[in-house]
Design a protein around this motif. Structure first.
Motif, PDB file in Angstrom:
ATOM      1  N   ILE A   1       0.976  -1.112   0.276  1.00 48.78           N
ATOM      2  CA  ILE A   1      -0.060  -0.146   0.150  1.00 48.78           C
ATOM      3  C   ILE A   1       0.733   1.147  -0.081  1.00 48.78           C
ATOM      4  O   ILE A   1       0.631   2.371  -0.322  1.00 48.78           O
TER       5      ILE A   1
ATOM      6  N   ARG B   1      -0.757   6.055   0.683  1.00 46.28           N
ATOM      7  CA  ARG B   1      -2.445   5.929   0.300  1.00 46.28           C
ATOM      8  C   ARG B   1      -3.096   5.562   1.623  1.00 46.28           C
ATOM      9  O   ARG B   1      -2.228   4.498   2.418  1.00 46.28           O
TER      10      ARG B   1
ATOM     11  N   ASN C   1      -5.299   0.533  -1.378  1.00 47.79           N
ATOM     12  CA  ASN C   1      -3.905  -0.605  -2.200  1.00 47.79           C
ATOM     13  C   ASN C   1      -4.609  -0.437  -3.506  1.00 47.79           C
ATOM     14  O   ASN C   1      -6.115  -1.443  -3.982  1.00 47.79           O
ATOM     15  N   GLU C   2      -4.849   0.583  -4.777  1.00 40.87           N
ATOM     16  CA  GLU C   2      -5.570  -0.077  -5.728  1.00 40.87           C
ATOM     17  C   GLU C   2      -4.908   0.017  -7.458  1.00 40.87           C
ATOM     18  O   GLU C   2      -5.619  -0.254  -8.153  1.00 40.87           O
TER      19      GLU C   2
ATOM     20  N   ASP D   1      -3.304  -0.023 -11.929  1.00 43.90           N
ATOM     21  CA  ASP D   1      -3.121   0.673 -11.310  1.00 43.90           C
ATOM     22  C   ASP D   1      -4.103   1.594 -11.246  1.00 43.90           C
ATOM     23  O   ASP D   1      -3.766   2.196 -12.235  1.00 43.90           O
TER      24      ASP D   1
ATOM     25  N   HIS E   1     -12.207   7.593  -4.678  1.00 42.57           N
ATOM     26  CA  HIS E   1     -12.499   6.579  -3.412  1.00 42.57           C
ATOM     27  C   HIS E   1     -12.994   5.207  -3.542  1.00 42.57           C
ATOM     28  O   HIS E   1     -13.873   5.343  -4.340  1.00 42.57           O
TER      29      HIS E   1
ATOM     30  N   ASP F   1       5.204   7.013  -1.253  1.00 44.63           N
ATOM     31  CA  ASP F   1       4.380   7.871  -1.993  1.00 44.63           C
ATOM     32  C   ASP F   1       3.003   7.213  -2.654  1.00 44.63           C
ATOM     33  O   ASP F   1       2.114   7.564  -2.717  1.00 44.63           O
ATOM     34  N   ASP F   2       3.920   6.372  -2.892  1.00 42.07           N
ATOM     35  CA  ASP F   2       2.533   5.380  -3.690  1.00 42.07           C
ATOM     36  C   ASP F   2       2.250   4.160  -3.586  1.00 42.07           C
ATOM     37  O   ASP F   2       2.991   3.993  -2.906  1.00 42.07           O
ATOM     38  N   ASN F   3       1.146   3.477  -4.100  1.00 47.93           N
ATOM     39  CA  ASN F   3       0.888   2.156  -3.767  1.00 47.93           C
ATOM     40  C   ASN F   3       2.537   1.782  -5.006  1.00 47.93           C
ATOM     41  O   ASN F   3       2.520   2.331  -5.933  1.00 47.93           O
TER      42      ASN F   3
END
Length: 251
Positions: free
Chosen positions: A9, A13, A16-17, A36, A41, A233-235
């Motif tokens: 994750i 964030r 986790n997208e 990704d 939301h 910073d990101d998934n």
């Protein structure tokens, strides 16, 4: 073909997208995909999961022994199907309006032939003979600026709009897929990843990990750890594939 699939994750964030899969289809072909998601939301993870599921389902009937031309048709059709599924869900549900996802997919149709298809900025790298090469080209606003000579490659890495996509799966009724057919050597390694890795870990650092004596699982874990240490910073999603005596596919 050995496959390893890892996702985290990250440190920032709330969800986790990213979604991914790597393994062997019922038709006996090695397949991998990283998606990704985007859209706010819950919408991002819905988009990426729908895309991975639709893509896998569409690829299942494909059998080993197909020609490169047939394989390309299958891959294009599977991406079109994934696009239809995501776009339809977004069109029918207000909470999913404008959701979409990147996609990078790899298909081995024989030991020496690889297909790479991608939309967005999730990437495919080849590690071969002590070198790393980027196989995909980011569909981003910043990459367009680099190509047109308006900014440098170094400036692009820190540009405030570096994550703005010019192409994504599921945001429009039709989508254009970049597709390549590449020769594959048995000693090569393939890395598929979301920008949570490529945006935090340099190509040189990826190569150093890939060239280490660690197992494929340890290499994937190390790459995740490096992205987290750089800020997370990101998934972060990492899929590694390499020729081997057996196949270890993971959800």
């Amino acid at each position: 073909m050995l496959t390893v699939n890892r996702s985290d994750i990250g440190r920032i964030r709330l969800a986790n997208e990213d979604r991914s899969w790597a393994g062997v289809t019922s038709g006996g072909l090695t397949l991998a995909i990283v998606a990704d998601g985007m859209g706010g939301h819950q919408a991002g993870d819905v988009a990426s999961q729908l895309a991975v599921d639709a893509f896998r389902e569409a690829m299942e009937p494909m059998q080993a022994g197909v020609s490169a031309e047939e394989a390309q048709q299958y891959l294009r059709a599977a991406i079109r199907r994934a696009n239809e599924v995501v776009y339809d869900m977004a069109s029918r549900n207000e909470q999913y309006h404008n959701m979409g996802t990147t996609v990078v997919a790899a298909l081995f149709i024989e030991e020496s032939l690889l297909l790479i298809g991608h939309i967005g900025d999730s990437r495919a790298y080849r590690i071969s003979a002590g070198a790393i090469s980027l196989l995909s080209e980011d569909h981003t606003l910043v990459n367009e600026l680099v190509r047109s000579g308006q900014i440098s490659f170094e400036e692009a890495a820190h540009h405030p709009r570096r994550n703005v996509l010019t192409r994504a799966l599921g945001t429009d009724e039709e989508v254009e897929l970049d597709l390549q057919v590449l020769d594959w050597n048995s000693g090569d390694m393939l890395l598929l990843c979301s920008d949570g890795l490529s945006g935090m870990v340099s190509d040189e650092e990826m190569l150093e990990v890939a060239r280490s004596q660690a197992s494929l699982e340890e290499k994937a874990d190390r790459l995740i750890s490096m992205a987290l240490a750089a800020g997370g910073d990101d998934n972060i999603t990492v899929v590694l594939l390499q020729s081997g005596a057996g196949t270890d596919g993971e959800e």
